[in-house]
Motif scaffolding. Structure first.
Motif, PDB file in Angstrom:
ATOM      1  N   MET A 183     -18.903  77.836  12.294  1.00  0.00           N
ATOM      2  CA  MET A 183     -18.193  76.574  12.070  1.00  0.00           C
ATOM      3  C   MET A 183     -17.444  76.132  13.324  1.00  0.00           C
ATOM      4  N   ARG A 184     -17.025  77.066  14.161  1.00  0.00           N
ATOM      5  CA  ARG A 184     -16.305  76.749  15.400  1.00  0.00           C
ATOM      6  C   ARG A 184     -17.252  76.492  16.566  1.00  0.00           C
ATOM      7  N   GLY A 185     -18.557  76.656  16.347  1.00  0.00           N
ATOM      8  CA  GLY A 185     -19.538  76.400  17.392  1.00  0.00           C
ATOM      9  C   GLY A 185     -19.652  77.526  18.402  1.00  0.00           C
ATOM     10  N   TYR A 186     -19.286  78.749  18.003  1.00  0.00           N
ATOM     11  CA  TYR A 186     -19.292  79.886  18.925  1.00  0.00           C
ATOM     12  C   TYR A 186     -20.690  80.457  19.119  1.00  0.00           C
ATOM     13  N   GLN A 187     -20.834  81.213  20.195  1.00  0.00           N
ATOM     14  CA  GLN A 187     -22.014  82.017  20.465  1.00  0.00           C
ATOM     15  C   GLN A 187     -21.548  83.470  20.565  1.00  0.00           C
ATOM     16  N   CYS A 188     -22.477  84.424  20.657  1.00  0.00           N
ATOM     17  CA  CYS A 188     -22.088  85.835  20.710  1.00  0.00           C
ATOM     18  C   CYS A 188     -21.287  86.129  21.979  1.00  0.00           C
ATOM     19  N   ASP A 189     -20.579  87.240  21.987  1.00  0.00           N
ATOM     20  CA  ASP A 189     -19.747  87.617  23.129  1.00  0.00           C
ATOM     21  C   ASP A 189     -20.565  87.761  24.410  1.00  0.00           C
ATOM     22  N   THR A 190     -21.760  88.333  24.317  1.00  0.00           N
ATOM     23  CA  THR A 190     -22.600  88.513  25.502  1.00  0.00           C
ATOM     24  C   THR A 190     -22.946  87.171  26.125  1.00  0.00           C
ATOM     25  N   CYS A 191     -23.382  86.212  25.312  1.00  0.00           N
ATOM     26  CA  CYS A 191     -23.715  84.882  25.833  1.00  0.00           C
ATOM     27  C   CYS A 191     -22.476  84.168  26.357  1.00  0.00           C
ATOM     28  N   ALA A 192     -21.360  84.297  25.662  1.00  0.00           N
ATOM     29  CA  ALA A 192     -20.119  83.660  26.126  1.00  0.00           C
ATOM     30  C   ALA A 192     -19.685  84.248  27.464  1.00  0.00           C
ATOM     31  N   ASP A 193     -19.764  85.578  27.596  1.00  0.00           N
ATOM     32  CA  ASP A 193     -19.396  86.216  28.864  1.00  0.00           C
ATOM     33  C   ASP A 193     -20.310  85.758  29.991  1.00  0.00           C
ATOM     34  N   ASN A 194     -21.607  85.693  29.730  1.00  0.00           N
ATOM     35  CA  ASN A 194     -22.548  85.245  30.758  1.00  0.00           C
ATOM     36  C   ASN A 194     -22.304  83.797  31.154  1.00  0.00           C
ATOM     37  N   THR A 195     -21.968  82.966  30.199  1.00  0.00           N
ATOM     38  CA  THR A 195     -21.674  81.560  30.490  1.00  0.00           C
ATOM     39  C   THR A 195     -20.443  81.449  31.382  1.00  0.00           C
ATOM     40  N   GLU A 196     -19.416  82.238  31.064  1.00  0.00           N
ATOM     41  CA  GLU A 196     -18.178  82.206  31.860  1.00  0.00           C
ATOM     42  C   GLU A 196     -18.403  82.755  33.261  1.00  0.00           C
ATOM     43  N   ARG A 197     -19.200  83.793  33.388  1.00  0.00           N
ATOM     44  CA  ARG A 197     -19.394  84.444  34.695  1.00  0.00           C
ATOM     45  C   ARG A 197     -20.426  83.734  35.563  1.00  0.00           C
ATOM     46  N   PHE A 198     -21.519  83.295  34.955  1.00  0.00           N
ATOM     47  CA  PHE A 198     -22.661  82.811  35.729  1.00  0.00           C
ATOM     48  C   PHE A 198     -23.024  81.353  35.483  1.00  0.00           C
ATOM     49  N   GLY A 199     -22.343  80.704  34.561  1.00  0.00           N
ATOM     50  CA  GLY A 199     -22.605  79.297  34.310  1.00  0.00           C
ATOM     51  C   GLY A 199     -23.753  79.029  33.360  1.00  0.00           C
ATOM     52  N   GLY A 200     -24.268  80.038  32.699  1.00  0.00           N
ATOM     53  CA  GLY A 200     -25.355  79.850  31.750  1.00  0.00           C
ATOM     54  C   GLY A 200     -25.517  81.084  30.888  1.00  0.00           C
ATOM     55  N   PRO A 201     -26.228  80.964  29.786  1.00  0.00           N
ATOM     56  CA  PRO A 201     -26.327  82.076  28.843  1.00  0.00           C
ATOM     57  C   PRO A 201     -27.106  83.272  29.381  1.00  0.00           C
ATOM     58  N   PHE A 202     -28.005  83.083  30.329  1.00  0.00           N
ATOM     59  CA  PHE A 202     -28.825  84.177  30.801  1.00  0.00           C
ATOM     60  C   PHE A 202     -28.629  84.455  32.285  1.00  0.00           C
ATOM     61  N   GLY A 203     -27.561  83.960  32.854  1.00  0.00           N
ATOM     62  CA  GLY A 203     -27.278  84.192  34.261  1.00  0.00           C
ATOM     63  C   GLY A 203     -28.070  83.274  35.166  1.00  0.00           C
TER      64      GLY A 203
END
Length: 72
Positions: free
Chosen positions: A51-71
């Motif tokens: 409902m909050r529009g979240y993704q899993c922690d792994t994808c969120a971490d990759n988005t924050e670190r690398f700018g996308g879900p898969f680096g």
């Protein structure tokens, strides 16, 4: 009065799944039974997370670190 670190890491009051995660804690009324909308990993999100529009922690971490879900 609390400093920011004390407030942020108070998992019991916040209802977070784990320290450093935005995902909500699972419970009988909010089970972790939904897939990630980004990587499609099964059983990683709760109804509240979706409902909050979240993704899993792994994808969120990759988005924050690398700018996308898969680096890069």
């Amino acid at each position: 009065m609390h400093d920011d670190d004390d407030f942020y890491f108070d998992d019991e009051d916040a209802g977070f799944a784990q320290q450093g995660s935005a995902l909500r804690a699972s419970s009988p009324n909010n089970p972790r039974n939904l897939p990630c909308p980004t990587c499609h990993a099964p059983n990683v999100l709760t109804r509240e997370d979706k409902m909050r529009g979240y993704q899993c922690d792994t994808c969120a971490d990759n988005t924050e670190r690398f700018g996308g879900p898969f680096g890069l």
